[in-house]
Write an enzyme that holds these catalytic residues in place. Structure first.
Site, short mmCIF file in Angstrom:
data_model
loop_
_atom_site.label_atom_id
_atom_site.label_comp_id
_atom_site.label_asym_id
_atom_site.label_seq_id
_atom_site.Cartn_x
_atom_site.Cartn_y
_atom_site.Cartn_z
N HIS A 12 -10.91 43.93 54.44
CA HIS A 12 -9.78 43.89 53.51
C HIS A 12 -10.03 44.79 52.29
O HIS A 12 -9.73 44.42 51.16
CB HIS A 12 -9.44 42.46 53.11
CG HIS A 12 -10.55 41.69 52.43
ND1 HIS A 12 -10.72 40.33 52.61
CD2 HIS A 12 -11.52 42.06 51.55
CE1 HIS A 12 -11.74 39.91 51.88
NE2 HIS A 12 -12.24 40.94 51.23
N HIS A 59 -10.75 37.27 44.73
CA HIS A 59 -11.57 38.18 43.92
C HIS A 59 -11.27 37.98 42.44
O HIS A 59 -10.82 38.88 41.75
CB HIS A 59 -11.32 39.63 44.34
CG HIS A 59 -11.63 39.91 45.78
ND1 HIS A 59 -10.77 39.58 46.79
CD2 HIS A 59 -12.72 40.48 46.36
CE1 HIS A 59 -11.31 39.95 47.96
NE2 HIS A 59 -12.49 40.49 47.72
N HIS A 193 -21.31 46.19 53.30
CA HIS A 193 -21.07 46.95 52.07
C HIS A 193 -21.77 46.26 50.90
O HIS A 193 -21.99 45.06 50.90
CB HIS A 193 -19.58 47.14 51.78
CG HIS A 193 -18.77 45.90 51.55
ND1 HIS A 193 -18.63 44.90 52.48
CD2 HIS A 193 -18.02 45.51 50.47
CE1 HIS A 193 -17.83 43.96 52.01
NE2 HIS A 193 -17.45 44.29 50.79
N GLU A 240 -19.42 38.22 53.33
CA GLU A 240 -18.03 37.91 53.66
C GLU A 240 -17.82 37.67 55.15
O GLU A 240 -16.86 37.01 55.55
CB GLU A 240 -17.11 39.05 53.19
CG GLU A 240 -17.00 39.18 51.68
CD GLU A 240 -16.11 40.36 51.28
OE1 GLU A 240 -15.81 40.46 50.08
OE2 GLU A 240 -15.73 41.17 52.14
#
Length: 284
Positions: A12, A59, A193, A240
């Site tokens: 995402h 977030h 990431h 995640e």
């Protein structure tokens, strides 16, 4: 009764949403990213869900470091796009399914999974980017959505095993709902990431693809992977990926049924210094 028919998995990345909103899809950098979703866009037209149960992480928009629920289910009727510092994305508001969401909350909590009930919240790129990747840029989203936010920001975060078992409980909850609904469950976030520190920009192609292999063929074993491996191999934000285990646990084979059919598998790097993964599994 309601039925989970498929699971969809996707990164995402916020820059993907920005590229869509700024019409950069045909730029050389972004073309291969969006090409990986061409199949999914056509697939979902033929396999349109009534409801998407969308697992994502907030977030710091709906929640902050002042209050971080481990698992939060959206039971409201309406979720506007969040302003993440540069205005809300130009996407439609998300329409919820309060009746099914409340039923899932009741069922799952009675199975001893503690959920936070959220009747009102804004939803950020973690939820809207996956919708854009699969549905494009419609005037209204073509199905209702139940947001399910997972804390993968502030430690301690839930284990892969707990996420996998939660997916099984969600499946049982959906199947006990007495209305005929086609439900898909989506797991979002990842892949490898890291956004800060000396390893910022880390991408691990080999580990990501092994993760996809195991997610497809041996999710129970994958659910045992400790947090430290995600952080070491996939970067600090790679954690995640435990959210994908919620979606995978909701598939039939996790509770003794047939293995799913792999309709789509896609992997690409980079997209804004992250790895992008996408998978569609169909229940048989």
């Amino acid at each position: 009764m309601a039925k989970i028919t498929a699971s969809v998995y996707t990164s995402h990345v916020p820059a993907i949403g920005a590229a869509l909103d700024l019409n950069k899809q045909n730029e050389d950098y972004w073309k291969p990213v969006f090409a990986g979703y061409d199949f999914g866009k056509e697939w979902i037209k033929q396999n349109k869900p009534d409801v998407v149960f969308l697992v994502y992480n907030d977030h710091a928009t709906a929640f902050s470091l002042d209050l971080i629920p481990t698992f939060a289910i959206g039971t409201g009727p309406f979720y506007p796009p969040a302003d993440e510092g540069w205005g809300p994305r130009p996407v439609p508001p998300v329409i919820g399914h309060p009746e099914l969401a409340a039923h899932i909350a009741q069922s799952v909590i009675q199975e001893d999974f503690d959920l936070t009930i959220v009747n009102k919240m804004d939803v950020d790129h973690g939820l809207t980017v996956p919708l854009s990747l699969m549905f494009g840029q419609p005037e209204a989203w073509p199905c209702t959505v139940i947001p399910f936010a997972v804390n993968v920001v502030q430690y301690p975060v839930p284990s892969g095993r707990r996420c996998f078992e939660l997916g099984k409980a969600i499946r049982r909850a959906v199947e006990s709902f007495d209305k005929d609904l086609n439900v898909q469950i989506w797991g979002t976030g990842g892949m490898s990431h890291q956004l800060q520190g000396p390893r910022a920009g880390l991408i691990n192609r080999e580990w990501d693809n092994k993760f996809l292999d195991r997610l497809i063929a041996n999710p129970d074993s994958l659910s045992q992977v400790p947090h430290i491996e995600y952080v070491r191999e996939a970067g600090s934000e790679g954690i995640e990926l435990v959210m994908w285990l919620i979606a995978r646990g909701a598939m039939a084979d996790a509770v003794g049924g047939e293995a799913p059919t792999v309709a789509q598998r896609f992997y690409h790097v980079p997209a804004s210094n992250t790895a992008v993964g996408h998978l569609i599994l169909e229940d048989n």
